[in-house]
Design a protein around this motif. Structure first.
Motif, short mmCIF file in Angstrom:
data_model
loop_
_atom_site.label_atom_id
_atom_site.label_comp_id
_atom_site.label_asym_id
_atom_site.label_seq_id
_atom_site.Cartn_x
_atom_site.Cartn_y
_atom_site.Cartn_z
N GLY A 206 0.81 -1.21 0.00
CA GLY A 206 0.00 0.00 0.00
C GLY A 206 0.84 1.26 0.00
O GLY A 206 0.57 2.21 -0.74
N LEU A 207 1.91 1.28 0.81
CA LEU A 207 2.82 2.43 0.84
C LEU A 207 3.52 2.61 -0.51
O LEU A 207 3.73 3.75 -0.95
N LYS A 208 3.85 1.52 -1.16
CA LYS A 208 4.48 1.61 -2.49
C LYS A 208 3.53 2.22 -3.50
O LYS A 208 3.92 3.05 -4.32
N THR A 209 2.26 1.83 -3.43
CA THR A 209 1.26 2.42 -4.32
C THR A 209 1.14 3.91 -4.07
O THR A 209 1.08 4.72 -5.01
N ILE A 210 1.12 4.31 -2.80
CA ILE A 210 1.07 5.74 -2.45
C ILE A 210 2.28 6.46 -3.02
O ILE A 210 2.16 7.50 -3.65
N ALA A 211 3.46 5.91 -2.78
CA ALA A 211 4.71 6.54 -3.24
C ALA A 211 4.73 6.69 -4.75
O ALA A 211 5.14 7.74 -5.27
N ASN A 212 4.27 5.68 -5.47
CA ASN A 212 4.25 5.75 -6.93
C ASN A 212 3.32 6.84 -7.43
O ASN A 212 3.60 7.50 -8.43
N GLY A 213 2.21 7.06 -6.74
CA GLY A 213 1.26 8.09 -7.14
C GLY A 213 1.64 9.49 -6.68
O GLY A 213 1.18 10.48 -7.25
N ALA A 214 2.47 9.57 -5.65
CA ALA A 214 2.81 10.88 -5.06
C ALA A 214 3.90 11.62 -5.81
O ALA A 214 4.02 12.83 -5.69
N GLY A 215 4.71 10.91 -6.58
CA GLY A 215 5.82 11.55 -7.28
C GLY A 215 6.94 11.91 -6.32
O GLY A 215 7.00 11.44 -5.19
N THR A 216 7.84 12.76 -6.81
CA THR A 216 8.96 13.20 -5.98
C THR A 216 8.77 14.67 -5.62
O THR A 216 8.05 15.40 -6.30
#
Length: 144
Positions: free
Chosen positions: A33-43
């Motif tokens: 779930g955190l990986k999905t969030i990170a992928n959608g959040a960008g840098t």
């Protein structure tokens, strides 16, 4: 699996509470779930948007917070990821956080009796607890 999927729905803010940090399969799914969030959040350098905020609190004041953060984020979050993760534990004598919920963006709420213990809930002779998932306005209250 569903707990991790709900965490992964986060676009703005997520609150996760449990007696202790997730272990085993629960840890694996929350990490997804955190990986999905990170992928959608960008840098932080390629976006003007506010960071996604993830707050976790556990009732186990003997836990090593730094170790827990590392277990949750290793290979997923970095200083450049547009995600602010807050992890803490609170316990005071005979009082501690015993809530079990995942609240996402004021839209999704997973709550009930389940701790995130693989050996108790996902192995032979599991503990039987009830949890439920709510959507809509009622989910907003899970953040407060």
């Amino acid at each position: 699996e569903r707990m991790g999927e709900i965490v992964g729905l986060t676009t703005d803010f997520c609150d996760l509470m449990s007696l202790s940090p997730p272990d085993g399969k629960f840890l694996e799914e929350i990490r997804k779930g955190l990986k999905t969030i990170a992928n959608g959040a960008g840098t932080r350098s390629d976006t003007m948007s506010s960071p996604v905020v993830v707050r976790m609190i556990f009732g186990d004041n003997t836990m090593n917070v730094t170790k827990t953060i590392n277990q949750l984020t290793d290979g997923i979050l970095s200083d450049k990821t547009n995600v602010d993760l807050w992890v803490g534990a609170w316990r005071s004598k005979l009082s501690w956080n015993h809530a079990k919920l995942i609240a996402v963006d004021g839209k999704f709420l997973h709550t009930g009796g389940h701790n995130m213990y693989t050996s108790d809930y996902l192995m032979e002779a599991p503990v039987h607890d009830l949890s439920l998932e709510l959507h809509g306005e009622v989910a907003y209250g899970g953040h407060y």
